[in-house]
Design a protein around this motif. Structure first.
Motif, PDB file in Angstrom:
ATOM      1  N   ALA A 192       0.821  -1.218   0.000  1.00  0.00           N
ATOM      2  CA  ALA A 192       0.000   0.000   0.000  1.00  0.00           C
ATOM      3  C   ALA A 192       0.855   1.268   0.000  1.00  0.00           C
ATOM      4  O   ALA A 192       0.478   2.284  -0.600  1.00  0.00           O
ATOM      5  CB  ALA A 192      -0.922  -0.006   1.213  1.00  0.00           C
ATOM      6  N   SER A 193       2.012   1.200   0.656  1.00  0.00           N
ATOM      7  CA  SER A 193       2.892   2.378   0.732  1.00  0.00           C
ATOM      8  C   SER A 193       3.772   2.549  -0.493  1.00  0.00           C
ATOM      9  O   SER A 193       4.422   3.594  -0.655  1.00  0.00           O
ATOM     10  CB  SER A 193       3.786   2.266   1.975  1.00  0.00           C
ATOM     11  OG  SER A 193       4.715   1.202   1.830  1.00  0.00           O
ATOM     12  N   GLY A 194       3.825   1.528  -1.341  1.00  0.00           N
ATOM     13  CA  GLY A 194       4.678   1.593  -2.514  1.00  0.00           C
ATOM     14  C   GLY A 194       6.078   1.067  -2.284  1.00  0.00           C
ATOM     15  O   GLY A 194       6.920   1.093  -3.193  1.00  0.00           O
ATOM     16  N   ASP A 195       6.359   0.566  -1.085  1.00  0.00           N
ATOM     17  CA  ASP A 195       7.671  -0.016  -0.809  1.00  0.00           C
ATOM     18  C   ASP A 195       7.862  -1.357  -1.512  1.00  0.00           C
ATOM     19  O   ASP A 195       8.993  -1.832  -1.645  1.00  0.00           O
ATOM     20  CB  ASP A 195       7.860  -0.217   0.706  1.00  0.00           C
ATOM     21  CG  ASP A 195       7.991   1.106   1.444  1.00  0.00           C
ATOM     22  OD1 ASP A 195       8.369   2.102   0.800  1.00  0.00           O
ATOM     23  OD2 ASP A 195       7.716   1.139   2.658  1.00  0.00           O
ATOM     24  N   ALA A 196       6.780  -1.962  -1.935  1.00  0.00           N
ATOM     25  CA  ALA A 196       6.846  -3.230  -2.674  1.00  0.00           C
ATOM     26  C   ALA A 196       5.881  -3.164  -3.845  1.00  0.00           C
ATOM     27  O   ALA A 196       4.845  -2.490  -3.778  1.00  0.00           O
ATOM     28  CB  ALA A 196       6.498  -4.402  -1.760  1.00  0.00           C
ATOM     29  N   ASP A 197       6.239  -3.862  -4.923  1.00  0.00           N
ATOM     30  CA  ASP A 197       5.356  -3.914  -6.092  1.00  0.00           C
ATOM     31  C   ASP A 197       4.206  -4.891  -5.877  1.00  0.00           C
ATOM     32  O   ASP A 197       3.115  -4.708  -6.431  1.00  0.00           O
ATOM     33  CB  ASP A 197       6.149  -4.355  -7.339  1.00  0.00           C
ATOM     34  CG  ASP A 197       7.286  -3.403  -7.663  1.00  0.00           C
ATOM     35  OD1 ASP A 197       7.066  -2.180  -7.614  1.00  0.00           O
ATOM     36  OD2 ASP A 197       8.404  -3.895  -7.943  1.00  0.00           O
ATOM     37  N   ALA A 198       4.477  -5.933  -5.100  1.00  0.00           N
ATOM     38  CA  ALA A 198       3.466  -6.964  -4.895  1.00  0.00           C
ATOM     39  C   ALA A 198       3.731  -7.696  -3.591  1.00  0.00           C
ATOM     40  O   ALA A 198       4.845  -7.711  -3.076  1.00  0.00           O
ATOM     41  CB  ALA A 198       3.469  -7.953  -6.061  1.00  0.00           C
ATOM     42  N   GLY A 199       2.678  -8.302  -3.066  1.00  0.00           N
ATOM     43  CA  GLY A 199       2.817  -9.094  -1.849  1.00  0.00           C
ATOM     44  C   GLY A 199       1.734 -10.152  -1.798  1.00  0.00           C
ATOM     45  O   GLY A 199       0.629  -9.948  -2.312  1.00  0.00           O
ATOM     46  N   LEU A 200       2.053 -11.274  -1.188  1.00  0.00           N
ATOM     47  CA  LEU A 200       1.073 -12.341  -1.041  1.00  0.00           C
ATOM     48  C   LEU A 200       0.337 -12.168   0.282  1.00  0.00           C
ATOM     49  O   LEU A 200       0.950 -12.213   1.357  1.00  0.00           O
ATOM     50  CB  LEU A 200       1.765 -13.705  -1.127  1.00  0.00           C
ATOM     51  CG  LEU A 200       2.109 -14.099  -2.566  1.00  0.00           C
ATOM     52  CD1 LEU A 200       3.212 -15.149  -2.606  1.00  0.00           C
ATOM     53  CD2 LEU A 200       0.872 -14.618  -3.286  1.00  0.00           C
ATOM     54  N   VAL A 201      -0.958 -11.923   0.182  1.00  0.00           N
ATOM     55  CA  VAL A 201      -1.807 -11.692   1.353  1.00  0.00           C
ATOM     56  C   VAL A 201      -3.072 -12.531   1.185  1.00  0.00           C
ATOM     57  O   VAL A 201      -3.301 -13.139   0.151  1.00  0.00           O
ATOM     58  CB  VAL A 201      -2.180 -10.199   1.499  1.00  0.00           C
ATOM     59  CG1 VAL A 201      -0.933  -9.339   1.605  1.00  0.00           C
ATOM     60  CG2 VAL A 201      -3.058  -9.728   0.332  1.00  0.00           C
ATOM     61  N   TYR A 202      -3.903 -12.542   2.216  1.00  0.00           N
ATOM     62  CA  TYR A 202      -5.176 -13.234   2.102  1.00  0.00           C
ATOM     63  C   TYR A 202      -6.182 -12.380   1.334  1.00  0.00           C
ATOM     64  O   TYR A 202      -6.092 -11.146   1.329  1.00  0.00           O
ATOM     65  CB  TYR A 202      -5.741 -13.542   3.489  1.00  0.00           C
ATOM     66  CG  TYR A 202      -4.924 -14.529   4.285  1.00  0.00           C
ATOM     67  CD1 TYR A 202      -4.769 -15.846   3.849  1.00  0.00           C
ATOM     68  CD2 TYR A 202      -4.310 -14.147   5.467  1.00  0.00           C
ATOM     69  CE1 TYR A 202      -4.015 -16.752   4.585  1.00  0.00           C
ATOM     70  CE2 TYR A 202      -3.558 -15.047   6.211  1.00  0.00           C
ATOM     71  CZ  TYR A 202      -3.414 -16.347   5.763  1.00  0.00           C
ATOM     72  OH  TYR A 202      -2.662 -17.231   6.490  1.00  0.00           O
ATOM     73  N   VAL A 203      -7.149 -13.041   0.716  1.00  0.00           N
ATOM     74  CA  VAL A 203      -8.186 -12.301  -0.008  1.00  0.00           C
ATOM     75  C   VAL A 203      -8.929 -11.355   0.932  1.00  0.00           C
ATOM     76  O   VAL A 203      -9.367 -10.275   0.526  1.00  0.00           O
ATOM     77  CB  VAL A 203      -9.178 -13.273  -0.684  1.00  0.00           C
ATOM     78  CG1 VAL A 203      -8.504 -14.058  -1.791  1.00  0.00           C
ATOM     79  CG2 VAL A 203      -9.821 -14.217   0.331  1.00  0.00           C
TER      80      VAL A 203
END
Length: 266
Positions: A192-203
């Motif tokens: 959400a902050s833009g520190d990562a392009d993608a992340g694996l989270v729960y739906v």
């Protein structure tokens, strides 16, 4: 005359007894305004250790439970399930433990900190959280292995991390994450902050952050469904309330609230 006097004496004694009884009853009624046999209203703090992915739904359910139990306050500790198990085994006081996977609940049960048999109340699965508009064009799980893509995941001992590893093994896709976080909310925050392009989270976490992140569902997630068990902690300070809360979560109101954010039913 003697007979009449005796009758008058008996009547006087009966009257005194009646007045005494009435006064006694009145005193009891005044000391127990709720009426005879009415128990005092329950109160106190119910402490719930719950997986971070339950933050939004349990927050609502806690308020609903308080409304049904005047005088009761529900206090939550939301963290990664593995961290919560560690706290419990180290002697932390809690009434209820809700885990994001069976493995961590099994650890708590084996450590003899859970009273009775935990019950699964919900299921969850992973999705890919990406920045708004998906600037990196991530369309599938395999895209997380692309060079130049900053990906964050949960640490392996955390339920969302264990599910990630399971999908990597089943697909043969190896992700090289920029970081491994201690709970799913930390992964979501970095995307959400833009520190990562993608992340694996729960739906469910992606749903709670709608407007801050987009999500990319992928079919391989169906091979790593997490069961969410809930148990009453052994020697819980509020054991009776803990059992009521467990039943409430598993009941129709609990299922409805959990379903709103995407939790499945067991």
């Amino acid at each position: 005359m003697k007979l009449t006097g005796a009758r008058n004496l008996v009547a006087a004694v009966a009257a005194v007894a009646l007045v005494t009884t009435a006064c006694s009853s009145s005193d009891k009624a005044s000391s127990n305004p709720g009426g005879q046999g009415t128990a005092p209203a329950p109160g106190g703090t119910l402490t719930v250790f719950a997986a971070a992915s339950l933050t939004e739904s349990f927050g609502v359910l806690g308020k609903q439970f308080e409304a049904k139990h005047p005088g009761v306050t529900v206090k939550f500790d939301f963290e990664g399930s593995s961290a919560l198990v560690q706290k419990l085994t180290n002697g932390a006081k809690a009434d209820v433990f809700a885990s994001a996977d069976q493995a961590n609940m099994d650890k708590a049960t084996k450590a003899q900190v859970i009273d009775g048999q935990p019950v699964v109340f919900a299921t969850n699965k992973l999705t890919i959280a990406v920045g708004k508009g998906d600037p990196k064009g991530i369309k599938a799980f395999v895209d997380l292995a692309k060079s130049g893509t900053t990906v964050v995941v949960c640490a392996p001992q955390v339920p969302c991390g264990a599910a990630t590893k399971k999908i990597e093994q089943s697909t043969g896709v190896s992700i090289k994450p920029a970081s491994e976080e201690q709970d799913v909310k930390q992964v979501l925050a970095k995307v959400a902050s833009g520190d990562a392009d993608a992340g694996l989270v729960y739906v469910t976490d992606a749903a709670s952050a709608a407007g801050k992140v987009d999500k990319v569902d992928f079919p391989e997630a169906a091979g790593a469904i997490n069961n969410y068990p809930l148990g009453v902690v052994k020697n819980a300070p509020q054991a009776a309330l803990a059992k009521e809360f467990a039943e409430f979560v598993r009941g129709p109101e609990g299922r409805a609230e959990l379903g709103k954010v995407g939790f499945g039913t067991p």
